[in-house]
Design a protein around this motif. Structure first.
Motif, mmCIF file in Angstrom:
data_model
loop_
_atom_site.group_PDB
_atom_site.id
_atom_site.type_symbol
_atom_site.label_atom_id
_atom_site.label_comp_id
_atom_site.label_asym_id
_atom_site.label_seq_id
_atom_site.Cartn_x
_atom_site.Cartn_y
_atom_site.Cartn_z
ATOM 1 N N UNK A 6 0.841 -1.197 0.000
ATOM 2 C CA UNK A 6 0.000 0.000 0.000
ATOM 3 C C UNK A 6 0.875 1.246 0.000
ATOM 4 N N UNK A 7 0.320 2.324 -0.451
ATOM 5 C CA UNK A 7 1.001 3.613 -0.361
ATOM 6 C C UNK A 7 1.033 4.038 1.109
ATOM 7 N N UNK A 8 2.161 4.538 1.597
ATOM 8 C CA UNK A 8 2.200 5.043 2.978
ATOM 9 C C UNK A 8 1.163 6.144 3.216
ATOM 10 N N UNK A 9 0.807 6.881 2.172
ATOM 11 C CA UNK A 9 -0.172 7.960 2.308
ATOM 12 C C UNK A 9 -1.563 7.441 2.652
ATOM 13 N N UNK A 10 -1.833 6.168 2.388
ATOM 14 C CA UNK A 10 -3.140 5.591 2.690
ATOM 15 C C UNK A 10 -3.311 5.289 4.180
ATOM 16 N N UNK A 11 -2.203 5.119 4.894
ATOM 17 C CA UNK A 11 -2.262 4.705 6.296
ATOM 18 C C UNK A 11 -2.386 5.901 7.228
ATOM 19 N N UNK A 12 -3.153 5.704 8.294
ATOM 20 C CA UNK A 12 -3.414 6.774 9.261
ATOM 21 C C UNK A 12 -2.680 6.458 10.567
ATOM 22 N N UNK A 13 -1.706 7.267 10.933
ATOM 23 C CA UNK A 13 -1.034 7.053 12.217
ATOM 24 C C UNK A 13 -1.933 7.499 13.366
ATOM 25 N N UNK A 14 -1.856 6.783 14.477
ATOM 26 C CA UNK A 14 -2.661 7.132 15.653
ATOM 27 C C UNK A 14 -1.805 7.349 16.891
ATOM 28 N N UNK A 15 -0.485 7.263 16.731
ATOM 29 C CA UNK A 15 0.397 7.390 17.886
ATOM 30 C C UNK A 15 1.667 8.140 17.490
ATOM 31 N N UNK A 16 2.151 8.979 18.389
ATOM 32 C CA UNK A 16 3.410 9.695 18.180
ATOM 33 C C UNK A 16 4.569 8.702 18.142
ATOM 34 N N UNK A 17 5.711 9.132 17.624
ATOM 35 C CA UNK A 17 6.899 8.288 17.553
ATOM 36 C C UNK A 17 8.058 8.931 18.300
ATOM 37 N N UNK A 18 9.054 8.115 18.589
ATOM 38 C CA UNK A 18 10.305 8.579 19.174
ATOM 39 C C UNK A 18 11.278 8.780 18.012
ATOM 40 N N UNK A 19 11.729 10.011 17.800
ATOM 41 C CA UNK A 19 12.554 10.312 16.625
ATOM 42 C C UNK A 19 13.914 9.616 16.660
ATOM 43 N N UNK A 20 14.459 9.356 17.838
ATOM 44 C CA UNK A 20 15.714 8.596 17.916
ATOM 45 C C UNK A 20 15.505 7.175 17.402
ATOM 46 N N UNK A 21 14.363 6.588 17.735
ATOM 47 C CA UNK A 21 14.032 5.247 17.255
ATOM 48 C C UNK A 21 13.836 5.262 15.742
ATOM 49 N N UNK A 22 13.180 6.293 15.229
ATOM 50 C CA UNK A 22 12.987 6.427 13.776
ATOM 51 C C UNK A 22 14.344 6.510 13.079
ATOM 52 N N UNK A 23 15.255 7.325 13.608
ATOM 53 C CA UNK A 23 16.586 7.465 13.006
ATOM 54 C C UNK A 23 17.311 6.120 12.953
ATOM 55 N N UNK A 90 -12.482 1.099 20.176
ATOM 56 C CA UNK A 90 -13.332 2.264 19.903
ATOM 57 C C UNK A 90 -12.559 3.565 20.103
ATOM 58 N N UNK A 91 -11.708 3.628 21.126
ATOM 59 C CA UNK A 91 -10.905 4.830 21.357
ATOM 60 C C UNK A 91 -9.881 5.034 20.242
ATOM 61 N N UNK A 92 -9.350 3.941 19.716
ATOM 62 C CA UNK A 92 -8.373 4.038 18.631
ATOM 63 C C UNK A 92 -9.069 4.506 17.350
ATOM 64 N N UNK A 93 -10.249 3.954 17.062
ATOM 65 C CA UNK A 93 -11.023 4.413 15.907
ATOM 66 C C UNK A 93 -11.307 5.911 16.027
ATOM 67 N N UNK A 94 -11.711 6.341 17.223
ATOM 68 C CA UNK A 94 -12.027 7.760 17.441
ATOM 69 C C UNK A 94 -10.789 8.632 17.232
ATOM 70 N N UNK A 95 -9.645 8.184 17.707
ATOM 71 C CA UNK A 95 -8.407 8.947 17.534
ATOM 72 C C UNK A 95 -8.052 9.034 16.049
ATOM 73 N N UNK A 96 -8.213 7.935 15.323
ATOM 74 C CA UNK A 96 -7.915 7.936 13.891
ATOM 75 C C UNK A 96 -8.813 8.925 13.147
ATOM 76 N N UNK A 97 -10.084 8.968 13.510
ATOM 77 C CA UNK A 97 -11.024 9.890 12.855
ATOM 78 C C UNK A 97 -10.738 11.350 13.223
ATOM 79 N N UNK A 98 -10.191 11.577 14.417
ATOM 80 C CA UNK A 98 -9.961 12.948 14.889
ATOM 81 C C UNK A 98 -8.753 13.620 14.254
#
Length: 143
Positions: A6-23, A90-98
């Motif tokens: 899938x295209x990454x643009x199709x996915x909806x993140x619902x949680x912040x990340x740690x930038x050191x971990x991303x690096x 349900x809380x995760x769905x709500x966060x994704x929609x928000x």
């Protein structure tokens, strides 16, 4: 259990990340030259269950496709990494929609079956994407 591309643009993140971990993860993926762990996403709403750091790497690398396993909450249990907190689908769905995101390390998804691994060369993930989902072949499982 198979994954699709899938295209990454199709996915909806619902949680912040740690930038050191991303690096660190970006360096690991670039050194390997391939993508080895599919992201898991809710099959209908396409929000990320597991793989927020990998999704961030995909955006940084401007990949046009990434391996994704599509699941629903019939086969996934969710809890919080934070003691005393409860998280529901349900809380995760709500966060994704928000459009907002939970703080880093809030949601923990536990998969009934082991997840497949993959070995997709980055060159394939950089090519112009075709429309829709491209099926892919799974290799092995993650423990």
């Amino acid at each position: 259990m198979d994954y699709c591309l899938l295209s990454p643009a199709q996915l909806i993140p619902t949680e912040e990340v740690n930038l050191d971990t991303v690096d660190a993860l970006q360096a690991q993926i670039l050194a390997a030259g391939s993508w080895t762990a599919p992201i898991t996403a809710e099959k209908d709403a396409l929000f990320v269950m597991d793989g927020h750091h990998r999704l961030t790497v995909a955006h940084r690398l401007r990949l046009t496709a990434i391996p994704v396993i599509l699941l629903d909450y019939d086969s996934v249990r969710v809890e919080s990494w934070r003691p005393g907190e409860t998280i529901t689908p349900a809380e995760i769905f709500a966060m994704a929609r928000s459009g907002r995101k939970f703080p880093y390390k809030t949601t923990r998804h536990i998969f009934a079956q082991g997840l497949v691994t993959c070995d997709v060369p980055l060159e394939i993930l950089c090519k112009p994407a075709s429309s829709g989902m491209a099926p892919a072949t799974a290799v092995g499982t993650l423990s």
